[in-house]
Enzyme design. Sequence first.
Site, short mmCIF file in Angstrom:
data_model
loop_
_atom_site.label_atom_id
_atom_site.label_comp_id
_atom_site.label_asym_id
_atom_site.label_seq_id
_atom_site.Cartn_x
_atom_site.Cartn_y
_atom_site.Cartn_z
N ASP A 1 41.79 23.09 41.68
CA ASP A 1 40.60 23.79 41.18
C ASP A 1 40.36 25.11 41.89
O ASP A 1 39.38 25.80 41.56
CB ASP A 1 39.34 22.92 41.38
CG ASP A 1 39.28 21.73 40.47
OD1 ASP A 1 40.18 21.58 39.63
OD2 ASP A 1 38.34 20.92 40.60
N HIS B 1 42.36 24.93 33.89
CA HIS B 1 42.52 25.50 35.22
C HIS B 1 42.73 27.01 35.20
O HIS B 1 42.74 27.65 34.15
CB HIS B 1 43.63 24.76 35.95
CG HIS B 1 43.23 23.37 36.34
ND1 HIS B 1 42.49 23.09 37.47
CD2 HIS B 1 43.43 22.18 35.73
CE1 HIS B 1 42.26 21.80 37.55
NE2 HIS B 1 42.81 21.23 36.50
N ASN C 1 61.09 11.18 37.31
CA ASN C 1 61.40 12.40 36.56
C ASN C 1 60.08 13.08 36.26
O ASN C 1 59.34 12.67 35.35
CB ASN C 1 62.14 12.07 35.26
CG ASN C 1 62.42 13.33 34.44
OD1 ASN C 1 62.14 14.44 34.87
ND2 ASN C 1 62.96 13.16 33.25
N GLY D 1 49.55 18.61 37.29
CA GLY D 1 48.98 18.64 38.63
C GLY D 1 48.88 17.25 39.22
O GLY D 1 49.03 17.05 40.43
N SER D 2 48.60 16.26 38.38
CA SER D 2 48.55 14.87 38.83
C SER D 2 49.91 14.45 39.39
O SER D 2 49.99 13.79 40.43
CB SER D 2 48.16 13.95 37.67
OG SER D 2 46.96 14.37 37.07
N SER E 1 47.35 22.76 39.43
CA SER E 1 47.43 22.25 38.07
C SER E 1 47.43 23.40 37.07
O SER E 1 46.76 24.41 37.28
CB SER E 1 46.25 21.33 37.76
OG SER E 1 46.23 20.97 36.38
#
Length: 435
Positions: A194, A220, A288, A86-87, A215
């Site tokens: 979230d 999650h 990537n 998710g980051s 995420s």
Amino acid sequence: MVDSARSQLLELVRGYHAAQDPEPAPFVPGKTPILSSGAVLDADDREALVAAALDLRIASGGITAKFESSLARTLKRRKAVLTNSGSSANLLALSTLTSTELGDDRLRPGDEIITVAAGFPTTVNPILQNGLVPVFVDIELGTYNTTAERVEEAISPRTRGIMIAHTLGNPFPVAEIAELAARHGCHLIEDNCDAVGSTYNGRLTGTFGRFSTVSFYPAHHLTMGEGGMLLSSDIKLAKLAKSFRDWGRDCWCEPGEDDRCLKRFELQLGTLPETYDHKYVFSEVGYNLKSTDIQAALGLSQLAKLPDFIEARKRNWRQLREGLDGLPGLLLPEPTPGSDPSWFGFIITVLPDAGFDVPDVVGYLESHNIRTRRLFAGNLTRHPAYIGRPQRVVGSLANSDVVTERTFWIGVYPGITPEMIDYVIGTLKEFVASH
């Protein structure tokens, strides 16, 4: 022969799962850990992982494409781009908006992006990583989200974007902030990590911005172990995002696929020779950030259970809210008006006159095997990573400081049973009564 052997192996996998994960042991108050979050995995999930492994789906391919299209349909977006976290999805969203392909619409170094101070670093880090300037605003206690008024106050001639997360599943006033963004010509990115399944004014969160992100970390709503998704209904932006995710290459062929455009050796781009292989032409300074089919197989299996997961989270949150209502010394959470949250956690703030502090109540809960978490970083501007970095703060961050000093949350994820919730309620009441 091969198909028969595969079927037998997968049948053995389901038997193995039943042997490894028999009926849950009875809940023992104070002994059985009540986690703040966690993955809920069943025999279908184990089989999906093994099936992908048997087929040696070690790279991104057909299963990834199916998961992308399935999640896009579920979350009411036209396109989805799978990432390794998710980051990374957040980084990909903001980086894509810097593309020269967007002309005057692109983000440039020094442009300002409005965000909140009380949150998780990966909503803010992409702003700095792209040479942009975060503009921090405060939140409201109770909802733990900012307001449209605060965002509007922060808009300046340099404002080009707004990037905010829906806190613990509780939507920020996204319709009003989306309208602000449109009026001022700003990009809106919803960090929906979230809040999968939350709605605002009857509309799914993650459908208001140019991009939204999800995420699949085990904490999650759905898990792939690691993974994330970038979603958009703008076809051009989604295509650009895929390029940024895949090293920045210009070619849009899938892995193992050649010459979909029928001009693989005929395109001339940059100052390259006319016959240069299009598969190795790069139009963006990308990354990537790809995932694998093995992980996507788990994501697909989890997706089938999403409605039940959402209902369990809502049920656990309601039971906590009703059971703790009126308990002195604690400020309990409230849904943002007009929202129906798919909750990530149950957030509590210790009031100034409570007679106890966060370490007291958190220590008591932890000693009774009830796991707690802080609201992520609290006030990010107080962390070493952000001191001295380019930034602008608009108004007071008093509530973000309250979160830093006096706020924590406990779990509502689907692995928590009503019996466990009753124990959490009783433990908190016991603590407050003794203080």
